[in-house]
Design a protein around this motif. Structure first.
Motif, PDB file in Angstrom:
ATOM      1  N   GLU A   1       0.853  -1.173   0.000  1.00  0.00           N
ATOM      2  CA  GLU A   1       0.000   0.000   0.000  1.00  0.00           C
ATOM      3  C   GLU A   1       0.892   1.226   0.000  1.00  0.00           C
ATOM      4  O   GLU A   1       1.904   1.267   0.687  1.00  0.00           O
ATOM      5  CB  GLU A   1      -0.848  -0.040   1.275  1.00  0.00           C
ATOM      6  N   ALA A   2       0.544   2.221  -0.796  1.00  0.00           N
ATOM      7  CA  ALA A   2       1.349   3.440  -0.819  1.00  0.00           C
ATOM      8  C   ALA A   2       0.450   4.629  -1.018  1.00  0.00           C
ATOM      9  O   ALA A   2      -0.643   4.527  -1.577  1.00  0.00           O
ATOM     10  CB  ALA A   2       2.374   3.362  -1.938  1.00  0.00           C
ATOM     11  N   LYS A   3       0.933   5.774  -0.544  1.00  0.00           N
ATOM     12  CA  LYS A   3       0.109   6.972  -0.611  1.00  0.00           C
ATOM     13  C   LYS A   3       0.953   8.190  -0.967  1.00  0.00           C
ATOM     14  O   LYS A   3       2.070   8.340  -0.506  1.00  0.00           O
ATOM     15  CB  LYS A   3      -0.558   7.181   0.752  1.00  0.00           C
TER      16      LYS A   3
ATOM     17  N   ASN B   1       0.509  12.315  -0.949  1.00  0.00           N
ATOM     18  CA  ASN B   1      -0.350  13.418  -0.492  1.00  0.00           C
ATOM     19  C   ASN B   1      -0.026  14.735  -1.162  1.00  0.00           C
ATOM     20  O   ASN B   1      -0.505  15.780  -0.747  1.00  0.00           O
ATOM     21  CB  ASN B   1      -0.196  13.609   1.024  1.00  0.00           C
ATOM     22  N   GLN B   2       0.834  14.705  -2.145  1.00  0.00           N
ATOM     23  CA  GLN B   2       1.279  15.963  -2.763  1.00  0.00           C
ATOM     24  C   GLN B   2       0.989  15.972  -4.256  1.00  0.00           C
ATOM     25  O   GLN B   2       1.783  16.432  -5.060  1.00  0.00           O
ATOM     26  CB  GLN B   2       2.773  16.144  -2.534  1.00  0.00           C
TER      27      GLN B   2
ATOM     28  N   MET C   1       2.066  14.225 -10.678  1.00  0.00           N
ATOM     29  CA  MET C   1       2.637  13.895  -9.367  1.00  0.00           C
ATOM     30  C   MET C   1       4.040  13.337  -9.525  1.00  0.00           C
ATOM     31  O   MET C   1       4.408  12.808 -10.572  1.00  0.00           O
ATOM     32  CB  MET C   1       1.767  12.884  -8.624  1.00  0.00           C
TER      33      MET C   1
ATOM     34  N   ARG D   1       8.400   9.931  -6.501  1.00  0.00           N
ATOM     35  CA  ARG D   1       9.193   9.893  -5.270  1.00  0.00           C
ATOM     36  C   ARG D   1       8.376  10.319  -4.041  1.00  0.00           C
ATOM     37  O   ARG D   1       8.786  10.100  -2.908  1.00  0.00           O
ATOM     38  CB  ARG D   1      10.423  10.801  -5.411  1.00  0.00           C
TER      39      ARG D   1
ATOM     40  N   THR E   1       4.628   7.383  -0.202  1.00  0.00           N
ATOM     41  CA  THR E   1       5.187   6.810   1.020  1.00  0.00           C
ATOM     42  C   THR E   1       4.641   5.392   1.177  1.00  0.00           C
ATOM     43  O   THR E   1       3.498   5.117   0.822  1.00  0.00           O
ATOM     44  CB  THR E   1       4.836   7.639   2.272  1.00  0.00           C
ATOM     45  N   PHE E   2       5.495   4.534   1.696  1.00  0.00           N
ATOM     46  CA  PHE E   2       5.148   3.132   1.881  1.00  0.00           C
ATOM     47  C   PHE E   2       5.240   2.778   3.357  1.00  0.00           C
ATOM     48  O   PHE E   2       5.939   3.439   4.121  1.00  0.00           O
ATOM     49  CB  PHE E   2       6.130   2.230   1.110  1.00  0.00           C
ATOM     50  N   LYS E   3       4.575   1.697   3.735  1.00  0.00           N
ATOM     51  CA  LYS E   3       4.682   1.237   5.119  1.00  0.00           C
ATOM     52  C   LYS E   3       6.103   0.780   5.413  1.00  0.00           C
ATOM     53  O   LYS E   3       6.631   1.014   6.484  1.00  0.00           O
ATOM     54  CB  LYS E   3       3.703   0.085   5.364  1.00  0.00           C
TER      55      LYS E   3
ATOM     56  N   TYR F   1       9.750   1.368  -0.676  1.00  0.00           N
ATOM     57  CA  TYR F   1       9.898   2.673  -1.321  1.00  0.00           C
ATOM     58  C   TYR F   1      11.088   2.663  -2.265  1.00  0.00           C
ATOM     59  O   TYR F   1      11.004   3.123  -3.398  1.00  0.00           O
ATOM     60  CB  TYR F   1      10.084   3.717  -0.212  1.00  0.00           C
TER      61      TYR F   1
END
Lengths: 178, 304
Positions: free
Chosen positions: A41-43, A45-46, A62, A65, A68-70, A75
């Motif tokens: 899962e990755a997210k 926010n920018q 987007m 880079r 973000t990953f857990k 990453y």
């Protein structure tokens, strides 16, 4: 007649697009890869996005880079081994919202456009929910992407760890563009 | 120019300009919206060791690396032959990243009976397209302890070496640069200090310069090579500069480093200064093995 053309020409040059444009600077995109071996899962926010309510156009851009990953090693693998963000730093989308009604409070519409990931462009249709807020819009939705379509190579030994179809969720909050 | 052609030109320009306006496009408008933030290079070597010695890579906070290194070789004498290889040196190690820039670790090698521990601190991170930080710099300090030296029965060993304990300290400044997405190189000035001489004419302070490089072949495979030049080697026994050529294979949580080398030691102070074999493919000199590193994330990021 010529005067009319000249007028049209100049008006098109100087017309202020930005009145009809809205921007999202902190858009969210997340993706999920579910397999029996591992869930990834990755997210991001920018995510940047711009919406033109006059032309019904939308663009999204987007940096890969910024995901973000857990797990931090994921990453590194994502950026260096799969998406090659050194070579293809961005993913983009541009498209048109079909039959967009700019004054409607809530609507479900199809966005037709071209997505570019890992240097590969592909035409896609995305079903989205568009809500009008006090001074802008909120667009959200979900789309499934086939990893293979974007020339992302997964070695056979890891094929069980990464889903063939990755589901991508997005949520953008638009404010008037200044 | 008659009226209709000029009309035609105007119409054309009109549509052309509106078309330009259309594609002075939203995407290029977005490109200007990106905030100016420094972007740090990642995956200069990807593994925390190039092969033999440490690379400038450190893991992020909370990562635990569990590693097993091995080196196999055949004895020079052809008298006894075993399956695959006659001898093996195994090192079991653990590294833990206390912060994003600071790692501690240690290990034990069974053949030369060396226990080693190290601290590693990332001082500078290379930035992309910025003159501010053109390289990455890591400070590295290791201490190793040898319970019984393999020089015990050595003719050239000083008499008091038997059952004595030797501590060796290896200090390194690791300087690395990622030149392109596929190529990185590292320079590692090294200072090694031994607590006591364990050979005749053993210099207590030894200097070496390490050179290492990585070439990424594809997403998961890279070629690596490493070499250490000793400036003042021991004179009483012949030692050689360690050299390694290998393939790194990165598989999710497991990182594998296959290598050919001339050294059988796995602790810095030992393989840099005490390699007693030349690099060639003859029995006794040819060493092969792999480093298997499993990365466990004890601290998972929350996705906000």
């Amino acid at each position: 007649m010529n005067k009319l053309y000249i007028y049209l020409l100049f008006s098109s040059l100087f017309v202020n697009d930005t009145d009809n444009q809205f921007i999202a600077r902190q858009g969210q995109i997340s993706f999920f890869s579910y397999t029996s071996v591992e869930n990834i899962e990755a997210k991001n926010n920018q995510v940047l996005s711009i919406l033109d309510v006059e032309k019904n156009e939308i663009a999204i851009s987007m940096l890969m880079r910024a995901f973000t990953f857990k797990k931090d090693l994921m990453y590194e693998h994502f950026n260096e081994s799969y998406i090659e963000s050194d070579v293809f730093p961005k993913a983009t989308f541009k498209g048109k919202i079909i039959e967009f009604e700019k004054n409607k409070k809530s609507q479900i519409k199809i966005i037709k456009g071209e997505i570019t990931i890992h240097g590969i462009s592909k035409e896609i249709d995305i079903k989205t929910t568009i809500d009008k807020t006090k001074n802008g819009y909120i667009i959200e939705g979900e789309v499934d992407l086939v990893v293979k379509d974007f020339n992302i190579k997964i070695p056979p030994i890891l094929s069980k760890n990464i889903a063939k179809v990755v589901s991508v969720k997005f949520n953008f909050q638009y404010y008037p563009y200044e | 120019m008659n009226n209709s052609t000029s009309k035609y030109i105007f119409t054309f320009t009109f549509f052309f300009v509106t078309f330009l306006g259309f594609s002075q496009d939203l995407l290029s408008k977005l490109d200007k919206e990106y905030p100016e933030e420094p972007v740090y290079e990642i995956a200069t070597f990807k593994t925390t060791r190039i092969g033999l010695g440490h690379s400038i890579e450190v893991r992020k906070k909370g990562a635990l690396e569990i590693s097993l290194f091995n080196r196999f070789w055949n004895l020079e004498e052809k008298t006894k032959k075993r399956f695959i290889a006659d001898e093996v040196n195994l090192r079991f190690g653990l590294n833990y990243a206390i912060t994003d820039n600071f790692t501690v670790g240690g290990g034990y090698s069974n053949f030369d009976k060396i226990s080693d521990g190290f601290i590693k601190y990332k001082l500078l991170k290379q930035q992309k397209n910025a003159s501010k930080a053109p390289v990455s710099i890591v400070l590295f300090q290791a201490i190793s302890h040898r319970n019984k030296t393999e020089y015990e029965n050595n003719l050239y060993a000083p008499d008091d070496i038997v059952n004595s304990e030797v501590y060796s300290y290896a200090s390194q400044i690791l300087i690395a640069k990622k030149f392109s997405p596929n190529f990185s190189a590292q320079l590692s000035p090294t200072y090694i200090n031994h607590s006591k001489p364990f050979l005749n004419d053993q210099p207590l302070s030894q200097f070496a310069i390490g050179l290492g490089a990585r070439y990424k072949v594809n997403g998961h495979i890279s070629l690596v090579s490493e070499y250490y030049y000793n400036t003042n080697p021991v004179k009483s026994v012949s030692t050689y500069d360690p050299f390694m050529f290998g393939i790194n294979w990165e598989l999710s949580h497991l990182l594998l480093q296959f290598q050919f080398t001339n050294t059988r030691h796995l602790a810095e102070s030992a393989f840099i200064t005490q390699t007693q074999n030349k690099f060639n493919f003859e029995d006794g000199n040819f060493h092969f093995g792999f480093n298997a590193i499993f990365v466990l994330h004890t601290n998972k990021n929350k996705l906000k």
